[in-house]
Design a protein around this motif. Structure first.
Motif, mmCIF file in Angstrom:
data_model
loop_
_atom_site.group_PDB
_atom_site.id
_atom_site.type_symbol
_atom_site.label_atom_id
_atom_site.label_comp_id
_atom_site.label_asym_id
_atom_site.label_seq_id
_atom_site.Cartn_x
_atom_site.Cartn_y
_atom_site.Cartn_z
ATOM 1 N N LYS A 144 0.882 -1.160 0.000
ATOM 2 C CA LYS A 144 0.000 0.000 0.000
ATOM 3 C C LYS A 144 0.923 1.214 0.000
ATOM 4 N N LYS A 155 -7.251 -6.017 -0.115
ATOM 5 C CA LYS A 155 -8.022 -5.154 -1.012
ATOM 6 C C LYS A 155 -8.490 -5.935 -2.239
ATOM 7 N N ASP A 188 -3.703 1.117 -3.156
ATOM 8 C CA ASP A 188 -3.816 -0.097 -2.350
ATOM 9 C C ASP A 188 -3.731 -1.323 -3.245
#
Length: 182
Positions: free
Chosen positions: A153, A167, A162
């Motif tokens: 990230k 994610k 991200d």
């Protein structure tokens, strides 16, 4: 908690003076020297922070310690901070000044979070790619965040890129929820 807008006003004023004099780098180094000296000496830190010591005495001590090490302009700025009783803001003012100087130099600072330590060569490669895409020199500060499952990230200012496993799993979950099964 210190008010960042107060520090920003002082930093802007001093940065304006530095820019006009063409001494942005020099004054930044001098501010950093003063902050380092104050941080390294607990006695000096307490002395400058003490509310009952008059500003005049604090300025005399500043002159004795820093005269000859920093320019008269920077010394005057430090004395003005002491006069205005903003000693606690010195480190924050220096940080704001550095941010302004970096902006002028076309430098962006970014933090990169990963689950494990990433080799320096990979960090440098990513910094080069980010520099190419932003048009500015990106300085990446790698940080380890064990809570991440994997991936990275990157935070540049108020933007976050991200590319973590969590994610991607979240995006896959949302895609599957929206998929129609016939």
């Amino acid at each position: 908690m210190l008010n960042k807008s107060v520090a920003r006003r002082y930093a802007e004023a001093f940065f304006s003076i530095a820019r006009e004099a063409g001494k942005v780098d020099e004054y930044q180094q001098e501010l950093e020297l003063v902050v380092r000296a104050v941080d390294e000496s607990e006695l000096l830190k307490e002395y400058f922070a003490h509310l009952l010591i008059p500003a005049k005495e604090k300025k005399e001590v500043a002159h004795k310690i820093f005269a000859g090490q920093i320019s008269q302009t920077t010394l005057n700025f430090i004395c003005m901070i002491l006069d205005k009783k903003r000693e606690a803001y010195l480190a924050l003012i220096t940080e704001e000044y550095t941010d302004m100087a970096d902006e002028q130099r076309n430098i962006l600072k970014a933090e990169m979070y990963s689950a494990h330590e990433i080799p320096e060569s990979d960090v440098n490669d990513l910094a080069e790619k980010l520099s190419a895409s932003t048009g500015k020199t990106v300085q990446l500060k790698p940080m380890v965040d064990p809570s991440l499952l994997g991936g990275i990230k990157v935070r540049i200012g108020d933007q976050i890129v991200d590319a973590t496993v969590a994610k991607k799993l979240e995006m896959l979950k949302n895609t599957m929820k929206q998929a129609k099964i016939s």
